[in-house]
Design an enzyme around this catalytic site. Structure first.
Site, mmCIF file in Angstrom:
data_model
loop_
_atom_site.group_PDB
_atom_site.id
_atom_site.type_symbol
_atom_site.label_atom_id
_atom_site.label_comp_id
_atom_site.label_asym_id
_atom_site.label_seq_id
_atom_site.Cartn_x
_atom_site.Cartn_y
_atom_site.Cartn_z
ATOM 1 N N GLU A 59 3.919 -4.869 7.497
ATOM 2 C CA GLU A 59 2.992 -3.896 8.087
ATOM 3 C C GLU A 59 3.218 -3.711 9.576
ATOM 4 O OE1 GLU A 59 2.228 -6.215 5.918
ATOM 5 O OE2 GLU A 59 0.615 -5.593 4.572
ATOM 6 N N ALA A 113 0.845 -1.197 0.000
ATOM 7 C CA ALA A 113 0.000 0.000 0.000
ATOM 8 C C ALA A 113 0.880 1.247 0.000
ATOM 9 C CB ALA A 113 -0.896 -0.012 1.229
ATOM 10 N N GLY A 119 0.751 -5.148 1.202
ATOM 11 C CA GLY A 119 -0.391 -5.267 0.295
ATOM 12 C C GLY A 119 -0.006 -5.945 -1.014
#
Ligand code: ZOZ
Ligand code: NAD
Length: 728
Positions: free
Chosen positions: A125, A61, A102
């Site tokens: 993450e 992301a 992601g």
């Protein structure tokens, strides 16, 4: 910023295009959904390959958009993954370079995963204060089992393609053209049933005692990442995969994701990510930049002194394939040093091989050990790492200046001596610079690059480039006593010692700072580093020693409060772990387990009585403020003096060199989170009642920022003066 489509026979190849790392911005996600919809409606397409442009699948992301993005859009990446998974045409992920966060979740949405042998996958993450919020915590355990998935999700560790193949995360690894191999695979699987390939439909193999596994993971992670929330929440998300059906697990994952997404810890981690990258773009406040100069290649480097630091520096250089000449002062030291270097190299090679990194095993350059100074003549760069003694360093630099080729860069690993004074004895002050490695130098990634008044842009550029080659994070700082990191440590350790005088024990102070997130409190850290390091430096500066016997009643030196406690301990031979006694006691000299020492307790009581110190016990949260605010205050003074070019530089130094917890961003970020007015008023109150402690006097920059309404950290740079050692 888009997803591009091209046809190779009946196979549609979708390529994510968002330079430089194909981050999954909302625009990319929308584009992917649109292309996918079109393809699924196109009867000529029988299978799909998903890849990324420029040799990278996707770095996940787009972190830049997190602080501005509508949280509502958080689900959209899972929408894409779900659409991929539900596709009625088989989809093969073609992974080159990296599939991170992601990006890997996207690959998990595909029906097949194929990667280049040099590719890396990870779910980092957790290191951004988050959890994989696009189905990763629900799909990965279904693919590779709970123990392996838990490890990957809760640590953010990178997994090489061959290791991922072994885990079952990948279906195949290739050495050549990944996209072509993926197209071939896509051809082969046309018409095959997709149901077994959809991870959302897979049953989750559950080991016995799974609850114990989760509980143990939480305990381990709590110890490893003190005070950090995301690691714990990641365990809860994987637990949801066990306890709930897939669709409900996804909802739970999202709920947990949102608790982390807006947290201060996530903001701090994401700030730290970009701060790390910003230090490489160092610019003097004048606007000038060393990047205008070209770095010179370093093929041969010399290291002088193979003690604690020189050993690690030699290994770092050799590991990067640089030829090293290592010099010692006598035969005995040379023997000890060379043995130590060889054994570090052997250990590192073994460890890499055990971890299955054989393919990327370090290539060690040649290390030549010598007692002959003349052998250094042809080195491209020399790093001096002898004792912290100005006279000795000057003598060495004078010799180097005479016998090295004119273009040799001369670096010193001093922890705080004046670079300009060292440079002044050479014939080439423009090629002299500080390279302050941290201990152990083969492991610690931080490098303070200390530029002297005369250091040229080419010198800075060469050392910055070398740091990259060595895999270090380098921060350029100005020349002042103790530079940035050690300068800020001074007031912190000083206050911790004052707290002992006030009635606390080392353990009580350490505990508060360890709960905050430091790997070690100040006393455990001093014992590890050796109390004599600071003691010798104080003696060199005339602050302690036989003439200034610490037995005298007034705990003041030159009108300033001074605690002789560390000096007394050193005089008693309590130097820390190495002697088995320091602020704590250890099982033996060199032991690692710190235990409270009853002797110290009674010694402190006697000391307080002798000096008529009234016990002044403060609240636990105040211990934190007493230790951290003077450190932060010194950080503002460093900025004011132009020694660091921005708050990010200080924060990177602290998170990488001094164990400041990353989920607290660094001292300057922490100050901005606590609120500058609070830091200022607390310091003012402390200073009011302790006029003899200069480190408590609030910095002019801090006052100025508060007067201006406490602008956000990214605007502080514009308030700074010129870099002190600036000539650029
Ligand atoms: O850059 C290295 C790297 O490790 N990148 C970060 C990878 C990462 O942590 N990915 C996880 C992202 S979080 C995620 O994916 C969340 C998720 O699933 C939940 C989805 C829900 C979202 C909801 C939101 C409401 C990498 C290994 C990729 C490359 O290293 P290099 O040393 O070659 O290059 P760098 O690090 O200098 O990077 C080059 C430029 O790219 C920028 N960048 C890297 N990754 C980015 C990114 N920018 C945005 N997003 C990313 N993921 C990086 O900052 C640098 O740019 P400049 O301008 O700073 O030089
Ligand atoms: P050390 O005492 O462990 O090692 C110094 C080495 O230099 C010894 O092996 C000694 O034999 C050798 N030496 C002395 N004179 C020499 C000469 N004339 N020629 C060749 N070799 C000579 O010291 P250290 O802890 O490695 O520190 C070295 C430098 O690094 C110091 O300037 C120190 O301030 C700095 N530093 C130390 C640390 C740390 O944690 N130890 C961290 C950062 C920087």
């Amino acid at each position: 910023m888009s997803a591009l489509k091209r046809m190779l026979g009946p196979v549609a190849v979708i390529t994510i295009s968002n330079p430089p790392v194909n981050a999954l911005s909302p625009a990319v996600q929308e584009s992917l959904l649109k292309v996918l919809k079109e393809i699924n409606l196109d009867p000529t397409v029988k299978a799909i390959v998903l890849g990324g442009e420029n040799g990278k699948f996707s770095a996940g992301a787009d972190i830049r958009t997190f602080q501005t993005r509508e949280v509502r859009s958080a689900a959209s990446l899972e929408d894409v993954n779900s659409a991929l998974e539900k596709s009625t045409k088989p989809i093969v992920a073609a992974i080159e370079g990296v599939a991170l966060g992601g990006g890997l979740e996207l690959a998990l949405g595909c029906h097949y995963r194929l990667a280049h042998v040099k590719a890396q996958v990870a779910l980092p993450e957790v290191l951004l204060g988050l959890l994989p919020g696009a189905g990763g915590t629900q799909r990965l355990p279904r693919l590779i089992g709970i123990p392996a998935a838990l490890e990957i999700i809760t640590t953010g560790q990178y997994v090489s393609a061959p290791a991922a193949l072994k885990l079952g995360l990948l279906d195949s690894v290739v050495e050549d053209n990944v996209v072509q191999a993926a197209v071939d695979l896509a051809h082969n699987v046309i018409g095959q049933p997709l149901e077994p390939r959809r991870l959302c439909m897979r049953p989750l193999p559950c080991p016995p005692n799974v609850e114990k596994l989760f509980d143990e993971a939480k305990v381990k992670l709590k110890k490893q990442f003190r005070g950090a929330k995301s690691h714990q929440v990641c365990v809860d998300a994987v637990r949801a995969a066990v306890e709930l059906p897939f669709a409900e697990g996804i909802l739970k994952e999202r709920e947990l994701f949102l608790t982390l997404f807006s947290s201060d810890q996530a903001k701090a981690r994401q700030y730290a990510f970009f701060a790390e990258r910003s230090v490489a773009r160092w610019t003097a406040p004048s606007g000038a930049n060393w990047k205008s100069a070209s770095p010179r290649p370093i093929r041969t480097a010399a290291v002088i002194g193979l003690g604690t630091m020189g050993r690690g520096i030699a290994v770092s250089l050799a590991r990067a394939g640089i030829q090293v000449i290592a010099l010692e002062q006598d035969k005995k030291q040379l023997e000890m040093g060379s043995k130590a270097v060889m054994s570090i190299m052997e250990r590192e090679t073994q460890k890499k091989q055990q971890l299955g990194h054989a393919l990327n095993a370090p290539h060690f350059g040649f290390v030549k050990f010598t007692l002959d100074f003349n052998e250094l003549g042809n080195a491209d760069l020399v790093i001096e790492a002898v004792y912290e003694n100005m006279a000795l360093k000057k003598e060495i630099f004078q010799r180097l200046s005479k016998m090295c080729k004119p273009e040799t860069f001369l670096c010193t690993n001093t922890s705080g001596l004046n670079i300009d004074e060292i440079a002044s004895v050479t014939d080439r002050p423009h090629l002299v610079i500080g390279t302050h490695f941290f201990s152990p130098a083969n492991i610690m990634r931080l490098l303070e690059v200390v530029r002297g008044y005369h250091s040229s842009p080419t010198t800075i550029s060469t050392v910055m480039n070398l740091s990259k080659v060595l895999g270090k994070i380098a921060v350029v700082v100005g020349n002042c006593p103790l530079f940035v990191g050690n300068r800020l440590m001074g007031p912190y350790v000083e206050q911790a010692v004052f707290l002992l005088e006030d009635g606390y024990t080392p353990n009580e102070v350490d505990q508060v700072l360890e709960e905050f997130g430091f790997a070690m409190g100040p006393f455990r850290m001093s014992d590890l580093a050796g109390l004599d390091v600071g003691w010798r430096s104080r003696m060199e500066r005339g602050l302690t020693g036989p003439k200034l016997s610490p037995g005298v009643p007034a705990c003041q030196r030159e009108g300033k409060r001074y605690s002789p406690l560390p000096d007394i301990l050193c005089e008693k031979g309590r130097l820390g772990q190495k002697t088995g006694q320091g602020w704590y006691q250890y099982e033996r000299a060199g032991g690692r387990t710190a235990v409270a020492d009853p002797w110290l307790q009674s010694f402190l009581e006697d000391y307080r009585k002798a000096h008529k110190i009234r016990q002044n016990v403060v609240r636990h949260d105040e211990i934190l403020e007493w230790c951290l605010y003077p450190l932060i205050n010194e950080g503002f003074k460093v900025l004011e003096d132009g020694i660091a070019s921005g708050p990010e530089d200080i924060d990177v130094i602290y998170t990488h060199g001094y164990g400041w917890p990353k989920h607290m961003g660094g001292p300057m970020f922490y100050a901005s989170m606590v609120g500058l007015p609070r830091v200022l008023t607390t310091l003012e109150t402390y200073y009011e009642s302790n006029r003899d402690v200069p480190s408590l006097k609030p910095s002019a920059l801090l006052k100025k920022l508060v007067t201006q309404g406490s602008p956000p950290l990214k605007e502080w740079r514009s308030q700074l003066g010129h870099h002190q050692s600036s000539k650029l």
